[in-house]
Design an enzyme around this catalytic site. Structure first.
Site, PDB file in Angstrom:
ATOM      1  N   HIS A 113       2.520  -5.932  -4.484  1.00 48.16           N
ATOM      2  CA  HIS A 113       1.247  -6.536  -4.862  1.00 48.16           C
ATOM      3  C   HIS A 113       1.240  -8.034  -4.567  1.00 48.16           C
ATOM      4  O   HIS A 113       0.261  -8.569  -4.025  1.00 48.16           O
ATOM      5  CB  HIS A 113       0.966  -6.304  -6.347  1.00 48.16           C
ATOM      6  CG  HIS A 113       0.645  -4.885  -6.678  1.00 48.16           C
ATOM      7  ND1 HIS A 113       0.390  -4.459  -7.961  1.00 48.16           N
ATOM      8  CD2 HIS A 113       0.543  -3.783  -5.899  1.00 48.16           C
ATOM      9  CE1 HIS A 113       0.128  -3.154  -7.955  1.00 48.16           C
ATOM     10  NE2 HIS A 113       0.226  -2.728  -6.713  1.00 48.16           N
TER      11      HIS A 113
ATOM     12  N   SER B  69      -2.446  -0.344  -2.543  1.00 43.30           N
ATOM     13  CA  SER B  69      -2.570  -1.517  -3.405  1.00 43.30           C
ATOM     14  C   SER B  69      -2.142  -2.791  -2.699  1.00 43.30           C
ATOM     15  O   SER B  69      -2.700  -3.867  -2.965  1.00 43.30           O
ATOM     16  CB  SER B  69      -1.730  -1.328  -4.677  1.00 43.30           C
ATOM     17  OG  SER B  69      -2.165  -0.213  -5.409  1.00 43.30           O
TER      18      SER B  69
END
Length: 229
Positions: free
Chosen positions: A175, A123
């Protein structure tokens, strides 16, 4: 005929396939041979980075996933989005964005997560791809196709961050770090054949900020573990 086949292969997103292949192999090894302890040996775990200098943990978490659903979702996103981003940025720029964004995401996780948090997943790199594509929307405002894809990716980013607020298992710092990395690298690297759309001063400032940001995260991370930098 051979030249045609070579050019056809060169247009394929083979770096996307390469990164996807690595995480498939890693997942299968972790599943078939649990005794290898791949997750614990390669995930982002701050104390082992700080005290035992296991700096490979800034890279290896990109290719490690916890469970089938985690692996499947990230693999599908990489396959479909990687094709589009690699087609626009080119193979080498795409690879640089993917890897460096992932490293920056893991570095931000190291610096800002609570001590003892263990994380992994592609991610961080995927958010870097989001960021790099969003940059295109700034430089190519008249391109309807790019603007349409940017809106889709922006919506996906917003939804992902919204879910991150309610799901404590998500490494939100990873992230954010990956997204910032993609935004900055998208400016620094530019597109292979269209540098005139990129202001030189903006590119230089983005590169300087990227370096300063990395140094800042390293200092914060080691200070958190009460170690001299």
């Amino acid at each position: 005929m051979n030249d045609y086949r070579l050019k056809r292969w060169q247009r394929k997103p083979y770096m996307t396939y390469f990164f996807l292949g690595i995480q498939i192999v890693v997942f299968l090894l972790a599943y078939l041979f649990p005794g290898l302890n791949i997750e614990s040996r390669g995930s982002m775990f701050g104390p082992l980075v700080a005290y035992y200098h296991e700096y490979w943990r800034l890279i290896t978490p990109i290719f490690i996933h916890y469970g089938l659903m985690h692996f499947a979702v990230n693999s599908v996103v990489l396959y479909f989005m990687g094709e589009q981003v690699e087609a626009v940025y080119g193979h080498l720029r795409f690879a640089a964005i993917y890897l460096i964004s992932g490293i920056l995401g893991n570095l931000m996780s190291f610096a800002l997560n609570q001590i003892g948090i263990q994380s992994a997943g592609s991610s961080t790199s995927l958010f870097g791809l989001f960021g790099a594509f969003v940059v295109l929307g700034i430089h190519f405002k008249d391109n309807r196709a790019i603007q349409a894809m940017v809106r889709q990716f922006t919506l996906f980013i917003a939804m992902s961050f919204l879910f991150s607020i309610f799901d404590r298992s998500v490494d939100i710092w990873g992230h954010i770090g990956g997204l910032l990395g993609g935004l900055l690298l998208g400016n620094v690297l530019g597109l292979p054949s269209n540098f005139r759309k990129y202001d030189t001063q903006t590119r230089i400032l983005s590169a300087v900020f990227l370096v300063v940001f990395v140094i800042f995260l390293v200092i914060i991370g080691f200070k958190k573990y009460q170690l001299p930098v």
